[in-house]
Design an enzyme around this catalytic site. Structure first.
Site, short mmCIF file in Angstrom:
data_model
loop_
_atom_site.label_atom_id
_atom_site.label_comp_id
_atom_site.label_asym_id
_atom_site.label_seq_id
_atom_site.Cartn_x
_atom_site.Cartn_y
_atom_site.Cartn_z
N ARG A 11 86.70 49.33 41.81
CA ARG A 11 85.34 49.09 42.25
C ARG A 11 84.35 49.91 41.40
NH1 ARG A 11 81.57 50.72 46.26
NH2 ARG A 11 80.61 48.82 47.05
N CYS B 297 78.51 57.54 50.64
CA CYS B 297 78.36 57.45 49.19
C CYS B 297 77.88 58.75 48.58
CB CYS B 297 77.32 56.41 48.83
SG CYS B 297 77.73 54.81 49.43
P1 XMP Z 1 77.27 52.35 55.26
O1 XMP Z 1 76.03 53.16 55.15
O2 XMP Z 1 77.09 51.12 56.08
O3 XMP Z 1 77.62 51.89 53.76
O4 XMP Z 1 78.42 53.18 55.75
C1 XMP Z 1 78.64 50.98 53.47
C2 XMP Z 1 78.56 50.60 52.01
O5 XMP Z 1 78.72 51.74 51.16
C3 XMP Z 1 79.30 51.33 49.92
N1 XMP Z 1 80.46 52.18 49.66
C4 XMP Z 1 80.43 53.24 48.85
N2 XMP Z 1 79.47 53.70 48.01
N3 XMP Z 1 80.90 55.48 47.38
C5 XMP Z 1 79.71 54.83 47.26
O6 XMP Z 1 78.86 55.27 46.48
C6 XMP Z 1 81.91 55.06 48.18
O7 XMP Z 1 82.96 55.67 48.27
C7 XMP Z 1 81.67 53.87 48.94
N4 XMP Z 1 82.45 53.16 49.78
C8 XMP Z 1 81.66 52.13 50.21
C9 XMP Z 1 79.67 49.88 50.06
O8 XMP Z 1 78.70 49.12 49.39
C10 XMP Z 1 79.67 49.67 51.54
O9 XMP Z 1 79.46 48.33 51.93
#
Ligand code: XMP
Length: 496
Positions: free
Chosen positions: A411, A313
């Site tokens: 999203r 993120c």
């Molecule tokens: P982890 O730390 O487990 O996080 O890899 C997974 C969660 O991150 C969110 N997610 C995103 N948040 N930009 C964001 O700010 C993105 O591109 C993105 N893609 C996923 C989402 O809540 C996921 O479950």
């Protein structure tokens, strides 16, 4: 000694999991007495608190089947057409083994060409329609077509027909193993009612899975099938997507948004609850008490917590909004508990210790992306990373430009904007092997953390938290360095 959570989280700081540490308490039970059973949402019980994230490099059918098999659940991503997403739900629900080989289907008049020779396709199934939607007539094994001189011959002429090779869709691993052994077979065909092929399960795959920790009953719904969730957005067209998913038998819906406290989401929650009162609807993401309150009022059955804490993120850097995940989980849980709404701590899990922190701070489950993306069951193939000398799989943020070009920009409510702003990155993660092994080992580590705190269940941990028996401290940078491996010239990280 130490601070109660209420005091520590009310000082104007945004704490991440790494910022805080629990002080140990008193142990009067063995590790195996720790019960991690929980709820994903109001009506979905799980035997372990693990959820795979709705991301296109994390959860498709294979991951969802494996997560259900270990007692958690997978949420299928929505970066595909509604019917493709519904097919993934059907695929999870059409088997009771955590194995998915995706066989190839051809019509009887198809000819053998060399198209599969280089691929790892052990069988071609012959069906009337040439896909898996009709009765199967026979199969051709790779060894059969490799030996053929006449590659122009029709499959219908060389296929083998052996009705006894099939087992019903609800056979579990033990039953399939029994059949393979009794009849000395190398594989069985898993069949749906109506003789449609669900999958092929080989002896080799069964032996692989038998080498992992013993599987329990898994997450099975009242229909006797594995439970599975799916993500949707909040556009008008998502109502049609929802209908497809409900028809496919989805058990729970996650409204996938980086900032869930919006009029769009509130309207979608109300629509979904009114149209499908039996279906659990999870809202989010939220990180504050007032955001949570709004969605609870709208009727959600679960809340997903996290903004910018995920490994891929960049929301906090790009948009300047979000919250440290430990603070967010604690704050939202304290309000959600009052309404009996389970909280999913989403993102930021890199170690089993982070799972302990999320659960003890009030979450009922953790949702993981990067932690699971390097596993066998995640979509995509492994490639060798020469620099780091290991096998890796691709992992990308749903807010990365690459993923948004396939549709996930909604999203981020970016659907009307002509300029797409990335809130995530594309990267890769190390091979972690199968979740069937990886998740149980991590759950054992989580149980040990709970034991150190004197909590024999999630409820017991939450009671310690609210009664202020649980004590925490903020870790200085030096304390964090001390808590990690240090002072060695080299070391190996393999934990099991
Ligand atoms: P982890 O730390 O487990 O996080 O890899 C997974 C969660 O991150 C969110 N997610 C995103 N948040 N930009 C964001 O700010 C993105 O591109 C993105 N893609 C996923 C989402 O809540 C996921 O479950």
């Amino acid at each position: 000694d130490g601070f109660p959570a209420e005091k520590l989280f009310n000082q104007g700081y945004s704490h991440t999991y790494d910022d805080v540490i629990f002080l140990p308490h008193y142990i009067d039970f063995p590790t195996d007495a720790v019960n991690l059973s929980t709820k994903l949402s109001r009506n979905i019980p799980l035997s372990i608190p693990c959820v795979s994230s709705p991301m296109d490099t994390v959860t498709e059918s294979y991951m969802a089947a494996a997560m259900a098999a270990v007692g958690g659940i997978g949420i299928i991503h929505s970066n595909v057409t509604p019917s493709e997403q519904a097919d993934m739900i059907r695929s999870v629900k059409s088997r009771r083994v955590p194995i998915l080989s995706s066989p190839v289907f051809k019509a009887p008049d198809s000819r053998i060409v060399n198209e599969f020779d280089g691929d790892d396709v052990p069988f071609v199934f012959v069906t009337q329609s040439g896909n898996n939607k009709s009765k199967w007539l026979g199969y051709v094994a790779k060894s059969d077509w490799l030996g053929l001189k006449d590659k122009e011959i029709k499959l219908g002429e060389i296929m083998r027909m052996d009705a006894n090779v099939s087992v019903p869709w609800d056979y579990d691993l033990g039953q399939i193993d029994g059949k393979l052994k009794e009849e000395g077979r190398d594989f069985v065909v898993v069949e749906k009612d109506g003789a449609e092929v669900v999958d092929v399960v080989t002896k080799e795959e069964v032996e692989r899975v038998k080498g992992y920790p013993k599987l329990g009953k898994g997450t099975v719904g009242s229909d006797g099938r594995w439970m599975v969730g799916a993500a949707i957005g909040t556009r008008e067209s998502d109502k049609e997507r929802l209908e497809h998913l409900v028809k496919a038998g989805v058990d729970v819906i996650v409204l996938d948004s980086s900032q869930g406290n919006s009029i769009y989401q509130i309207e979608m929650i109300k629509y979904a609850k009114q149209t499908y009162p039996e279906l659990d609807v999870i809202g989010g993401n939220v990180v504050t008490m007032s955001q949570a309150q709004n969605l609870i009022k709208a009727g959600v059955d679960g809340l997903r917590v996290g903004m910018g804490s995920g490994s891929i993120c960049t929301t906090q850097e790009v948009c300047a909004v979000g919250r440290g995940q430990a603070t967010a989980v604690y704050k939202v849980s304290s309000i959600a508990t009052q309404s009996g709404i389970p909280v999913i701590a989403d993102g930021g899990i890199s170690f089993s210790g982070h799972i302990v922190k999320a659960l003890v701070l009030g979450a009922s489950t953790v949702m993981m992306g990067s932690f699971l993306a390097g596993s066998t069951e995640a979509p995509g193939s492994y490639v060798y990373d020469n620099k780091n000398e290991c096998w890796v799989k691709k992992y990308r943020g749903m807010g990365s430009l690459e993923a948004m070009s396939k549709g996930s920009d909604q999203r981020y409510l970016g659907d009307t904007a002509k300029l797409k702003i990335a809130q995530g990155v594309v990267g890769s993660v190390k091979d972690r092997g199968s979740v069937l092994k990886f998740v149980p080992y991590n759950m054992q580590a989580v149980k040990q953390g709970f034991q150190d705190l004197g909590a024999s269940s999630l409820q017991a941990a939450h009671d310690l938290l609210r009664s202020k028996t649980l004590r925490l401290e903020v870790r200085t940078t030096a304390a964090q360095a001390e808590g990690a491996v240090h002072g060695l010239t080299s070391y190996k990280t393999k934990a099991f």
